[in-house]
Design a protein around this motif. Structure first.
Motif, PDB file in Angstrom:
ATOM      1  N   PRO A 236       0.291  -4.191  -6.299  1.00  0.00           N
ATOM      2  CA  PRO A 236      -0.184  -3.085  -7.385  1.00  0.00           C
ATOM      3  C   PRO A 236       0.235  -3.810  -9.254  1.00  0.00           C
ATOM      4  CG  PRO A 236       1.517  -2.406  -6.815  1.00  0.00           C
ATOM      5  CD  PRO A 236       0.991  -3.390  -5.986  1.00  0.00           C
ATOM      6  N   SER A 241      -2.588  -0.778 -16.162  1.00  0.00           N
ATOM      7  CA  SER A 241      -3.345   0.233 -15.717  1.00  0.00           C
ATOM      8  C   SER A 241      -4.247   0.603 -14.294  1.00  0.00           C
ATOM      9  CB  SER A 241      -3.971   0.985 -16.687  1.00  0.00           C
ATOM     10  OG  SER A 241      -5.398   0.252 -17.449  1.00  0.00           O
ATOM     11  N   ALA A 242      -4.223   1.552 -14.132  1.00  0.00           N
ATOM     12  CA  ALA A 242      -5.129   2.030 -12.780  1.00  0.00           C
ATOM     13  C   ALA A 242      -6.498   2.387 -12.738  1.00  0.00           C
ATOM     14  CB  ALA A 242      -4.695   3.204 -12.521  1.00  0.00           C
ATOM     15  N   SER A 243      -7.542   1.832 -14.634  1.00  0.00           N
ATOM     16  CA  SER A 243      -8.433   2.101 -14.920  1.00  0.00           C
ATOM     17  C   SER A 243      -8.856   0.625 -14.772  1.00  0.00           C
ATOM     18  CB  SER A 243      -8.729   2.315 -16.182  1.00  0.00           C
ATOM     19  OG  SER A 243      -7.909   1.910 -16.990  1.00  0.00           O
ATOM     20  N   VAL A 245      -8.372  -1.838 -12.407  1.00  0.00           N
ATOM     21  CA  VAL A 245      -9.308  -1.613 -11.039  1.00  0.00           C
ATOM     22  C   VAL A 245     -10.487  -1.897 -10.649  1.00  0.00           C
ATOM     23  CG1 VAL A 245      -8.861  -1.103  -8.598  1.00  0.00           C
ATOM     24  CG2 VAL A 245      -6.462  -0.880 -10.476  1.00  0.00           C
ATOM     25  N   VAL A 322      -9.066   4.198  -8.622  1.00  0.00           N
ATOM     26  CA  VAL A 322      -8.240   4.017  -9.701  1.00  0.00           C
ATOM     27  C   VAL A 322      -7.265   5.169  -9.057  1.00  0.00           C
ATOM     28  CG1 VAL A 322      -7.352   5.543 -11.718  1.00  0.00           C
ATOM     29  CG2 VAL A 322      -9.543   3.930 -11.506  1.00  0.00           C
ATOM     30  N   HIS A 325      -4.837   3.499  -6.489  1.00  0.00           N
ATOM     31  CA  HIS A 325      -3.612   2.473  -7.424  1.00  0.00           C
ATOM     32  C   HIS A 325      -2.457   3.898  -7.675  1.00  0.00           C
ATOM     33  CE1 HIS A 325      -2.181   0.487 -10.754  1.00  0.00           C
ATOM     34  NE2 HIS A 325      -2.497  -0.541 -10.484  1.00  0.00           N
ATOM     35  N   CYS A 326      -3.271   4.625  -7.816  1.00  0.00           N
ATOM     36  CA  CYS A 326      -2.100   5.104  -8.490  1.00  0.00           C
ATOM     37  C   CYS A 326      -1.063   6.091  -7.813  1.00  0.00           C
ATOM     38  CB  CYS A 326      -2.673   6.566  -9.561  1.00  0.00           C
ATOM     39  SG  CYS A 326      -3.861   6.220 -11.148  1.00  0.00           S
ATOM     40  N   TRP A 328      -0.534   4.533  -4.804  1.00  0.00           N
ATOM     41  CA  TRP A 328       0.455   3.270  -4.241  1.00  0.00           C
ATOM     42  C   TRP A 328       1.565   3.283  -5.366  1.00  0.00           C
ATOM     43  CZ3 TRP A 328      -2.456  -1.840  -3.070  1.00  0.00           C
ATOM     44  CH2 TRP A 328      -0.403  -3.054  -2.579  1.00  0.00           C
ATOM     45  N   VAL A 329       1.148   3.333  -6.468  1.00  0.00           N
ATOM     46  CA  VAL A 329       2.454   3.265  -8.002  1.00  0.00           C
ATOM     47  C   VAL A 329       3.231   3.898  -7.698  1.00  0.00           C
ATOM     48  CG1 VAL A 329       2.817   2.758 -10.087  1.00  0.00           C
ATOM     49  CG2 VAL A 329       0.736   1.190  -9.419  1.00  0.00           C
TER      50      VAL A 329
END
Length: 341
Positions: A236, A241-243, A245, A322, A325-326, A328-329
């Motif tokens: 990741p 940034s997540a956006s 993805v 999104v 991903h958030c 996960w991080v």
């Protein structure tokens, strides 16, 4: 003196071009498309190689891992970007393509592709094989339904063993289509058995991975979707940034801007099709099957009323990507939110 290498790889052999820091070709030749032969040639003719570039392709992942093991500075270039640069050349040949790739890595005008880890590649192979079996099983079921429907025989939705049992009850032992459908049902049974083995392996992999379990807290996201996201993204941190993805998975609209013209079209559909399909299915499950209230579902329902259900599903799929991903991080789980009074 720094050296830069371009490899135009095919199934049997690869064209090799070595240029110096001024762009002058100092070696051009060919070698077998095998890491041992390529590394031997590169050690001899490009001992000071700064970067070694080749395009994405069927053998790219294997070559990247094997050449990295012998500590060669290889980079994998996006084939679309390489094609845009190489298409300006007058003559198309392996030698010219290798020369063009060497120039790309020399000037740095390329987009490097992130190669998945070997573990993620193995899990992805299981997921892709399972998806193919599911597609074949569904095609056989639809074909059998179509054949017996022509004889006026209908039955409710069913899959797996229940499907075969219902077909057997309808046809009996002396129906005219029995000799045609029996082989299809036999193949259907074998496919279901192998799919069941893949399902067990997928559940085991998801249960043993803490990140996948947290991804499954998002409504609509099941075992297969979470595991596919986990091993398609793989790392990741490569996203700023997540956006971004959503754009990586082809869930953002195309844009065509020129002068006074500025239009947004349909989604690009670039990126991994398997994960994009599962995210769209997750959005469908969220809207139709998830009963518990969440801020994500409330947002999706409002969007569906405004722009239509089909477009809303695409937007929700992008939103889910999104959120995954958030999660996960950040190392967190999905927050359902508080329902309005």
């Amino acid at each position: 003196m720094r050296q830069y290498v371009g490899l135009d790889v095919s199934q049997r052999e690869a064209a090799v071009c070595v240029v110096n820091e001024t762009g002058e070709a100092i070696f051009e030749g060919k070698a077998k498309s095998h890491p041992g032969d390529l590394s031997k040639l590169l050690r001899k003719h490009a001992p000071l190689a700064e970067r070694i570039g080749f395009e994405t392709g069927a053998m790219a992942s294997w070559l990247w891992h094997e050449l990295r093991r012998v500590e060669l500075p290889v980079v994998c270039i996006d084939a679309r970007h390489a094609h845009a640069a190489l298409s300006v050349r007058m003559n198309k040949s392996d030698q010219n393509d290798a020369r063009g790739l060497a120039e790309l890595v020399r000037v740095g005008w390329y987009r490097e592709v992130k190669i998945k880890s070997e573990e993620s590649q193995k899990v992805r192979a299981i997921l892709v094989a399972r998806f193919r079996l599911v597609s074949i099983r569904r095609d056989i079921e639809n074909q059998v339904r179509s054949l017996i429907k022509e004889c006026g025989l209908l039955f409710p939705r069913a899959i797996g063993q229940q499907f075969r049992d219902q077909v057997g009850e309808l046809l009996g032992e002396d129906h005219q289509l029995l000799s045609v459908i029996a082989p299809l049902l036999s193949i259907h049974e074998l496919i279901c058995q192998q799919q069941s083995k893949f399902d067990d392996e997928v559940r085991r992999l998801a249960k043993s991975d803490e990140t996948t379990r947290r991804l499954m807290t998002v409504p609509g996201v099941g075992v297969v979707t979470a595991l596919t996201f986990r091993h398609t993204i793989d790392d990741p941190s490569r996203f700023r940034s997540a956006s971004t993805v959503g754009a990586y998975l082809g869930l953002t609209p195309r844009r065509n801007q020129s002068g006074e013209t500025d239009t947004s079209g349909k989604i690009s559909r670039w990126g991994d099709r398997l994960l994009r399909t599962y995210l769209y299915e997750a959005a469908t499950v969220l809207l139709y099957r998830t009963k518990k209230w969440s801020s994500l579902k409330a947002w999706g329902m409002k969007l569906a009323k405004r722009i239509g259900m089909k477009k809303a599903k695409v937007a929700i799929a992008r939103k889910i990507a999104v959120i995954l991903h958030c999660i996960w991080v950040d190392g967190t789980s999905f927050g359902w939110g508080n329902a309005p009074a």
